[in-house]
Design a protein around this motif. Structure first.
Motif, mmCIF file in Angstrom:
data_model
loop_
_atom_site.group_PDB
_atom_site.id
_atom_site.type_symbol
_atom_site.label_atom_id
_atom_site.label_comp_id
_atom_site.label_asym_id
_atom_site.label_seq_id
_atom_site.Cartn_x
_atom_site.Cartn_y
_atom_site.Cartn_z
ATOM 1 N N MET A 1 0.818 -1.192 0.000
ATOM 2 C CA MET A 1 0.000 0.000 0.000
ATOM 3 C C MET A 1 0.861 1.255 0.000
ATOM 4 S SD MET A 1 -3.189 -0.751 2.483
ATOM 5 C CE MET A 1 -4.328 -2.048 2.100
ATOM 6 N N ARG A 2 0.222 2.345 -0.391
ATOM 7 C CA ARG A 2 0.984 3.573 -0.445
ATOM 8 C C ARG A 2 1.248 4.082 0.947
ATOM 9 N NH1 ARG A 2 -3.144 4.067 -3.757
ATOM 10 N NH2 ARG A 2 -4.231 5.477 -2.359
ATOM 11 N N THR A 3 2.392 4.719 1.153
ATOM 12 C CA THR A 3 2.696 5.375 2.414
ATOM 13 C C THR A 3 3.136 6.787 2.131
ATOM 14 O OG1 THR A 3 4.985 4.648 2.377
ATOM 15 C CG2 THR A 3 3.416 3.238 3.531
ATOM 16 N N LYS A 4 2.922 7.677 3.104
ATOM 17 C CA LYS A 4 3.372 9.049 2.989
ATOM 18 C C LYS A 4 4.004 9.464 4.296
ATOM 19 C CE LYS A 4 -0.163 10.345 -0.369
ATOM 20 N NZ LYS A 4 -1.217 11.300 -0.718
ATOM 21 N N VAL B 1 18.928 -6.720 3.707
ATOM 22 C CA VAL B 1 18.321 -8.042 3.825
ATOM 23 C C VAL B 1 16.897 -7.972 3.322
ATOM 24 C CG1 VAL B 1 17.644 -9.869 5.411
ATOM 25 C CG2 VAL B 1 19.774 -8.596 5.785
ATOM 26 N N ASP B 2 16.549 -8.799 2.360
ATOM 27 C CA ASP B 2 15.192 -8.874 1.840
ATOM 28 C C ASP B 2 14.468 -9.997 2.561
ATOM 29 O OD1 ASP B 2 12.880 -8.860 0.461
ATOM 30 O OD2 ASP B 2 13.732 -9.197 -1.523
ATOM 31 N N ILE B 3 13.525 -9.651 3.413
ATOM 32 C CA ILE B 3 12.786 -10.650 4.182
ATOM 33 C C ILE B 3 11.661 -11.208 3.319
ATOM 34 C CG2 ILE B 3 11.444 -11.073 6.270
ATOM 35 C CD1 ILE B 3 14.372 -10.397 6.726
ATOM 36 N N SER B 4 11.668 -12.483 3.079
ATOM 37 C CA SER B 4 10.670 -13.114 2.215
ATOM 38 C C SER B 4 9.271 -12.897 2.762
ATOM 39 C CB SER B 4 10.962 -14.606 2.102
ATOM 40 O OG SER B 4 9.974 -15.250 1.333
ATOM 41 N N GLY B 5 8.396 -12.374 1.917
ATOM 42 C CA GLY B 5 7.009 -12.169 2.307
ATOM 43 C C GLY B 5 6.768 -10.883 3.069
ATOM 44 N N ALA B 6 7.808 -10.132 3.363
ATOM 45 C CA ALA B 6 7.618 -8.919 4.152
ATOM 46 C C ALA B 6 7.186 -7.747 3.306
ATOM 47 C CB ALA B 6 8.900 -8.570 4.890
ATOM 48 N N GLY B 7 7.350 -7.834 1.984
ATOM 49 C CA GLY B 7 6.861 -6.778 1.122
ATOM 50 C C GLY B 7 7.775 -5.587 1.047
ATOM 51 N N MET C 1 1.504 6.448 8.864
ATOM 52 C CA MET C 1 0.488 6.179 7.850
ATOM 53 C C MET C 1 0.769 4.883 7.097
ATOM 54 S SD MET C 1 -1.793 8.318 8.420
ATOM 55 C CE MET C 1 -2.811 7.588 7.156
ATOM 56 N N ARG C 2 1.429 3.978 7.779
ATOM 57 C CA ARG C 2 1.673 2.640 7.249
ATOM 58 C C ARG C 2 1.086 1.593 8.180
ATOM 59 N NH1 ARG C 2 7.637 -0.103 5.951
ATOM 60 N NH2 ARG C 2 6.959 -2.272 6.186
ATOM 61 N N HIS C 3 1.130 1.842 9.478
ATOM 62 C CA HIS C 3 0.672 0.885 10.471
ATOM 63 C C HIS C 3 -0.625 1.360 11.127
ATOM 64 C CE1 HIS C 3 4.938 -0.180 10.092
ATOM 65 N NE2 HIS C 3 4.583 -1.382 10.507
ATOM 66 N N GLU D 1 1.134 -3.696 1.177
ATOM 67 C CA GLU D 1 0.862 -4.946 0.498
ATOM 68 C C GLU D 1 1.982 -5.941 0.789
ATOM 69 O OE1 GLU D 1 -0.330 -6.527 -3.987
ATOM 70 O OE2 GLU D 1 0.221 -4.438 -3.638
ATOM 71 N N ASP D 2 1.632 -7.142 1.204
ATOM 72 C CA ASP D 2 2.596 -8.169 1.610
ATOM 73 C C ASP D 2 3.461 -7.688 2.778
ATOM 74 O OD1 ASP D 2 1.751 -9.913 -0.404
ATOM 75 O OD2 ASP D 2 3.080 -8.972 -1.859
#
Length: 382
Positions: A1-4, A27-33, A342-344, A360-361
């Motif tokens: 989703m968008r964040t600002k 580190v790219d956490i799988s499924g963390a988006g 505005m993300r959580h 998203e994800d």
């Protein structure tokens, strides 16, 4: 989703000059988006380190490991530094006990979110909520989003509901101390409380306008519950629906509009009313019931929708229902409230409180704390 981005002052954090360092691979956490920065924490205070880790990972920006591109070192209470990726920040917050160590860690976590992630932190923002102990027994409580330092603010053995922040230190809530519904104001630092309004038929939390000068409230002065705005001691009626009931008001960021719930169509849906003209429009039509809206500072509204179960959804009122994004799977979700990033959002489900990542994800919902009780109706200070 968008964040600002939104703004937040972080006390006792000094931004130092940039340092030339060799950036390690993120580190790219799988499924963390999202791609997260790895952080290594090396401080001698275990309580500080534990709280810092939880808040960094709660932000969705970091993962704490034994080594990382960002290194946190030093002594809490003296100087703690976070260095890496060509940047460095330092904290000199006083630490005298476990509680102050946790507060110092929250301040550094917020500073790191802004410096290394470009996102305002929410670790220092309080969450108010209700612990319902029975149909006529509920107490107002408060904690930080990391779940530490829970405080019970009332001990009345009376019903209480609908806490909403007036400012960072003051909460409005509906109490039943004298039998009927009355709106009280309580200082979370001193515990001092006073009666704000003795209004007949109050049926929804009092929502303060962004500039702090007006209050939106639902009350049954003249029959069914309608939406009113209180300003300068004067009530202005915004809705007049003899065959319907309104509830759950929340202000737009510019203070010109209010989103609210009405069952005018025989189902609960979201409506938006212009405070100046009193003209209203229906915002939602899909879902059996759409309730409990919270209008965020970036213009999006988080709310509950029933579609095979209660889910948290987000809508952009400028775009309408084509913009709706479902944040959770069907369940028993209630009372979403935006964080300043505005993300959580914080929300309740099955007698517990959760912090949810709406990207998203994004990260899976994280339970704030594990304790016996019926924890409901959370609201995030901003």
């Amino acid at each position: 989703m968008r964040t600002k981005k939104t703004s937040c002052a972080i006390a006792a954090i000094l931004l130092a000059a940039s340092l030339a360092t060799n950036a390690e691979t993120v580190v790219d956490i799988s499924g963390a988006g999202t791609v997260k920065q790895a952080v290594a924490i090396n401080v001698p205070n275990a309580e500080y380190a534990k709280c810092l880790k939880k808040n960094l990972e709660l932000s969705g920006l970091f993962v704490v490991q034994t080594s990382g591109a960002i290194k946190v070192s030093g002594t809490p209470g003296e100087v703690v530094r976070a260095e890496g990726l060509g940047k460095a920040i330092s904290s000199t917050t006083a630490v005298t006990d476990a509680k102050s160590a946790r507060m110092a860690a929250r301040k550094l976590a917020d500073a790191m979110c802004e410096a290394f992630g470009g996102q305002k932190g929410f670790a220092c923002d309080k969450v108010a909520f209700i612990n319902r102990k029975g149909s006529n027994n509920a107490e107002l409580c408060m904690a930080y989003p990391d779940g530490y330092d829970i405080r019970q603010l009332t001990s009345d053995a009376k019903a209480a509901l609908g806490p909403r922040w007036k400012d960072k230190d003051t909460i409005y809530y509906i109490g039943y101390l004298n039998g009927g519904q009355q709106v009280y104001e309580i200082d979370v630092n001193t515990g001092k409380r006073k009666l704000a309004w003795n209004i007949r038929g109050v049926s929804s939390p009092a929502a303060i306008s962004p500039d702090g000068t007006k209050v939106a409230i639902v009350a049954s002065f003249q029959g069914n519950p309608d939406l009113y705005v209180l300003s300068g001691g004067r009530f202005t009626r915004l809705t007049n629906t003899p065959s319907a009931s309104e509830g759950c008001p929340s202000w737009s960021p510019d203070g010109k509009k209010i989103v609210y719930v009405s069952d005018e169509s025989r189902r609960q849906h979201l409506y938006i009313v212009d405070v100046a003209t009193k003209s209203s429009r229906r915002l939602t039509s899909k879902g059996r019931d759409n309730v409990e809206p919270d209008w965020g500072k970036d213009g999006r509204i988080a709310y509950i929708t029933k579609r095979g179960g209660s889910q948290i959804a987000v809508i952009d009122p400028a775009e309408g229902e084509s913009s709706v994004q479902l944040v959770t799977e069907p369940g028993n979700w209630e009372h979403p409230s935006w964080a300043r990033d505005m993300r959580h959002v914080v929300a309740s489900r099955d007698k517990a409180l959760f912090v949810l990542d709406t990207m998203e994800d994004g990260d899976k919902p994280r339970q704030m704390f594990h304790a016996g009780g019926n924890w409901i109706d959370p609201t995030w200070s901003k």
